[in-house]
Motif scaffolding. Structure first.
Motif, PDB file in Angstrom:
ATOM      1  N   SER A  47      50.417  29.576  43.411  1.00  0.00           N
ATOM      2  CA  SER A  47      50.750  30.975  43.103  1.00  0.00           C
ATOM      3  C   SER A  47      51.713  31.047  41.936  1.00  0.00           C
ATOM      4  N   ASP A  55      44.202  35.202  43.999  1.00  0.00           N
ATOM      5  CA  ASP A  55      45.088  34.339  44.777  1.00  0.00           C
ATOM      6  C   ASP A  55      44.750  34.473  46.260  1.00  0.00           C
ATOM      7  N   GLU A  56      44.069  33.465  46.784  1.00  0.00           N
ATOM      8  CA  GLU A  56      43.631  33.430  48.184  1.00  0.00           C
ATOM      9  C   GLU A  56      42.892  34.707  48.592  1.00  0.00           C
ATOM     10  N   GLN A 103      48.413  37.114  46.641  1.00  0.00           N
ATOM     11  CA  GLN A 103      48.244  36.434  47.926  1.00  0.00           C
ATOM     12  C   GLN A 103      48.791  37.288  49.067  1.00  0.00           C
TER      13      GLN A 103
HETATM   14 MG   LIG Z   1      50.405  30.798  47.048  1.00  0.00          MG
END
Ligand SMILES: [Mg+2]
Ligand SMILES: Nc1ncnc2c1ncn2[C@@H]1O[C@H](COP(=O)(O)OP(=O)(O)OP(=O)(O)O)[C@@H](O)[C@H]1O
Lengths: 300, 305, 254
Positions: free
Chosen positions: C43, C176-177, C85
């Motif tokens: 991240s 992000d994810e 995220q």
């Molecule tokens: Mg992360």
């Protein structure tokens, strides 16, 4: 009096005044460091400390040292309750909500005191009657320092050293530092974050209460609205030193006190309040992290 | 144009003008604190700048009222820029403390400035803020605020309030927007101040203290941060209740403090929070007329509700 | 030339080097992935690429232009959009408004436009609305335009993050994810959508812990461990890499 002696006199006045700013600034910086809140009520806690000290000395006739400790204890309890009632429930809401709540508390406190004791300044019994006679000592160039100033500076210094000890050497202090670095991780590591926040409020407010009584003794008067301006100046001191930094708050307070008295010395006494504010704006423009503040990377 | 003036009993008319001015003040603060989420504690200071600037324009230059109004707005907006620029660029809540300090400074400067009468105040300002004039300005300001709120600019402000980092990542230059917004909000405060000056005709620095800023903040908080109808309601309620109840100003201040704490704790979105006034109005229009022409404007009221 | 290039990228937080001399290329039109254990610095790498952090040293190049240390809004304007995220929607705004804000970089109206509402401004506003609805339709959220973002389900919120990013018409999309917290059904739908986005000509760079998801979707995979890139290659190459297996030891590997 020649220039040097005047300078030294104002320097001493400035350090004395600055120590009280430093005592208040510590509370701002500690609370800000841990929950990122400008605790607007902090100046009022200092004011309440002064009144509690006054009441203990004049109404309950206790010894000034007991009154001093009593005011610290009262402010501690008061600030912890304020946090639980007015800030804690808002911790997960927007920052604005806690900020508004804090300003509300500050208004409640000053107006409550106003209703209780009235808007007139109340005189604080002279230290000569309750503790010792004020003597002056000659310094270089004809400048003098008196015992009252020495007392103020020494007591403030002792309190700040005590604070440094708590923060650096004790378990609570370690937990406080951990929580201020990373709130969530501290909680995950099993630190009781709520308790640590209470401790932070308690310690910061005890210092403010002590500052209130010291100022009462030093200037001889207390007033319901005495919290606002010193509160703001102390906040400026905290920003100047680097908000979140404890040594920063100490130095910031003293620097601000000295600058303020120097402003008076060179004949601009009606601008002494404006100067503090100008410094705040300048620091924010030039070096928002202050003298001692580290750059904070907000976690995203 | 002067249709409305003198229609009401003078006392009521005077209160109505005051209410109008506070609606303007509160809407300016709502833009700053409600819509954008930046706490300002010196709104009254901008009001005073507008008031004094406009009074000077009226008294010294003898210009028509419209110029006095604009001068008030521009002067206040200029100081908004000076205070907003250093503080709003930073994350954190520096604006609150800076505006608080600024308010005190302005007050003490006004005390010490001979050109505006110092502590004695500034007298002899002509009466220009009639009910009609005030009402026209109120309508213009509400109309402006509604337009701003439902625009790309207004959405950006809301985004800043909701999450400034996400806002920045979606192309919003948050510092620039905050400064522009603050200038607009203080400009409106200056207009309100100009109206005020030409209503009460005598200006004294102490009328624009911290207490006044808090009073205006209470209007916004009570009605609902970010809600235009809420803010209008808050201004009406808090301006007229003291007129009716008339309790001492000490208790009033205490009440204001308590109100802030209680509202944040139990109803952070204000009295009108969660009530979609536009929808409500549409619904009632619908039920009255039986048609659905009101549906044409299908946008929602955004913000705190 | 790679669309995005990290060049010896490094950032230090106090004593911690969260990203350490990372070299990485994201080629145009591909789906690239960045994987690694928790706290590896993935991240943080995204935050560096989008301007939230400035690197301690090293560079971020976009289309060959050095964008390190440029502000996020500027980088978004260049054509990089991201999701977060830890979902960062504008919670108290409607789904539609969230996506409209995504259009910010691709529109112009300012204060005076807002107040005067000239016909050009009206047109722009209409276009913003159309684009916003397109992005919502793409992510299957158009029916929910009127809901508050906060009231959406977790999976829907993740989709709304992507819709908001798409509304800024990026060339490079950083996710992000995106599949975190989604159930299997939702993940399958998400894979379809990401593929569709790629077919629209976008380049995708994603971080994800779900290995099946990553390996099935990506053209290239890079692996971070303690801030250092330990492997880089096709999914097949990375899966058999000894360093990677060691880094993930005891963790779920395909
Ligand atoms: Mg992360
Ligand atoms: N703003 C910051 N200040 C200090 N340390 C940070 C900051 N941001 C990230 N870190 C640290 O940097 C390291 C990398 O964090 P990062 O969030 O990039 O990991 P990640 O690979 O995304 O992990 P995850 O898979 O859990 O999301 C962690 O140790 C984290 O605590």
């Amino acid at each position: 009096m020649d220039f040097t002696s005047n300078f030294i006199v104002q320097l001493i006045n400035g350090i004395a005044l600055g120590s009280t700013y430093a005592l208040i600034a510590l509370g701002y910086t500690m609370v800000y460091g841990i929950i990122m809140l400008i605790n607007f009520a902090h100046g009022e806690i200092y004011m309440v400390g002064a009144f509690v000290g006054l009441a203990l000395v004049t109404i309950f006739k206790v010894h000034i040292i007991i009154a001093f400790l009593g005011a610290m204890l009262f402010c501690m309890l008061m600030a912890v309750s304020i946090e639980i009632i007015a800030y804690r429930p808002l911790r997960r809401s927007k920052r604005l909500a806690a900020l508004i709540s804090a300003i509300g508390i500050s208004i409640i406190l000053s107006n409550l005191v106003n209703l209780l004791v009235g808007p007139k300044p109340q005189t604080f019994p002279s230290i000569e009657k309750i503790l010792f006679e004020i003597k002056s000592f000659d310094l270089i160039a004809g400048a003098q320092i008196n015992t009252l100033q020495i007392l103020l500076i020494i007591v403030s210094a002792i309190l700040m050293i005590g604070l440094q000890y708590i923060v650096k050497r004790t378990k609570v202090g370690k937990a406080m530092r951990a929580t201020s670095q990373d709130y969530d991780t501290a909680a995950l590591m099993g630190i009781n974050v709520n308790r640590i926040i209470s401790y932070t409020f308690a310690i910061g407010s005890a210092l403010a209460g002590a500052g209130g009584v010291l100022v009462g003794i030093y200037f001889g008067v207390v007033k319901y609205n005495m919290g606002m301006l010193p509160g703001m100046k102390a906040f400026t001191a905290a920003v100047l030193g680097g908000i979140g930094s404890i040594p920063g708050a100490m130095f910031g307070g003293i620097i601000l006190g000295v600058i303020e008295m120097m402003t008076v010395a060179i004949g601009f006494s009606s601008y002494r309040d404006a100067i503090a504010f100008g410094i705040l704006i300048l620091v924010l423009l030039i070096k928002p992290t202050g003298l001692f503040g580290k750059q904070i990377f907000k976690k995203v | 144009m002067t249709l409305l003036n003198g229609l009401l009993p003078p006392y009521i008319e005077s209160i109505a003008i005051t209410v109008g001015i506070y609606i303007i003040m509160a809407l300016g603060l709502n833009l700053i604190t409600g819509v954008t989420g930046q706490l300002s504690l010196g709104h009254a200071a901008y009001m005073s700048i507008g008031a004094y600037a406009s009074a000077v324009v009226s008294l010294q230059l003898g210009m028509p009222f419209i110029f006095a109004l604009l001068a008030g707005g521009i002067a206040a907006g200029f100081f908004g820029l000076i205070i907003g620029y250093p503080t709003l660029r930073l994350t954190g809540d520096y604006l609150a403390i800076a505006t608080l300090g600024f308010g005190e400074i302005v007050k003490s400067l006004l005390f010490n400035m001979p050109i505006v009468g110092g502590a004695m105040g500034l007298a002899g300002i002509p009466f220009k803020s009639t009910l009609t004039v005030t009402l026209i300005v109120v309508i213009i300001v509400i109309w402006m605020m509604v337009r701003v709120e439902r625009s790309r600019f207004g959405r950006a402000l809301l985004a800043i309030r909701e999450d400034d980092i996400a806002a920045e990542c979606y192309g919003i230059n948050t510092s620039l927007y905050k400064v522009k917004m603050f200038v607009l909000g203080t400009f409106i405060a200056g207009i309100g101040g100009a109206l005020w000056a030409h209503k009460i005709m005598v200006l004294q620095p102490r009328d624009f203290g911290f207490m006044k800023s808090i009073e205006i903040l209470n209007m916004v908080v009570l009605g609902g941060l970010g809600s235009i109808p809420g803010t209008v309601l808050g201004a009406i309620v808090l301006t007229s209740i003291p007129e009716v109840l008339r309790f001492s100003s000490d208790y009033r201040m205490l009440l204001y403090g308590a109100l802030l704490v209680i509202m944040m704790r139990f109803r952070p979105n204000g009295l009108l929070g969660g009530v979609d006034v536009t929808k409500l109005v549409k619904k009632s229009i619908k039920s009255i007329t039986g048609s659905n022409f009101a549906d044409k404007e299908k946008k929602k009221v955004k913000g705190g509700n | 030339m790679a669309l995005l290039e990290l060049n010896k990228l490094t950032i230090q937080f106090g004593g911690l080097i969260a990203v350490n001399k990372v070299d990485l290329k994201v080629e145009k039109g591909q789906i690239s992935a960045l994987i690694g254990p928790n706290g590896a610095g993935k991240s943080t790498a995204f935050n560096l690429a989008t301007g939230i952090y400035s690197p301690t040293s090293g560079k971020v190049l976009y289309k060959g232009q050095d964008i390190s240390g440029k502000p996020p809004y500027y980088i978004n304007g260049l054509g990089i959009a991201r999701t977060f995220q830890n979902i960062r929607l504008f919670k108290e705004l409607t789904v539609l408004d969230n996506v409209k804000i995504g259009c910010h970089s691709r529109s112009k109206a300012g204060i005076f436009g807002a107040i005067t509402r000239l016909s050009a401004i009206k047109n722009e506003e209409k276009q913003i609305e159309e684009k916003a609805f397109q992005a919502l339709k793409l992510m299957g959220l158009d029916k929910k335009y009127d809901e508050f973002a906060d009231n959406l389900s977790y999976g829907e919120q993740r989709c709304l993050e992507i819709a908001r990013a798409m509304a800024s018409e990026p060339e490079l999309l950083l996710l992000d994810e995106p599949a975190a917290g989604m159930n299997l059904q939702e993940k399958i739908v998400l894979i379809e959508k990401i593929n569709k986005i790629r077919e629209m000509g976008l380049t995708i760079f994603l971080v994800e812990h779900d290995m099946k998801f990553v390996m099935g979707l990506s053209d290239r995979v890079a692996v971070l461990d303690y801030g250092v890139k330990i492997a880089d290659g096709t999914p097949e190459e990375v899966q058999v890499n000894a360093d990677v297996i060691a880094a993930y030891l005891g963790k779920e590997v395909v």
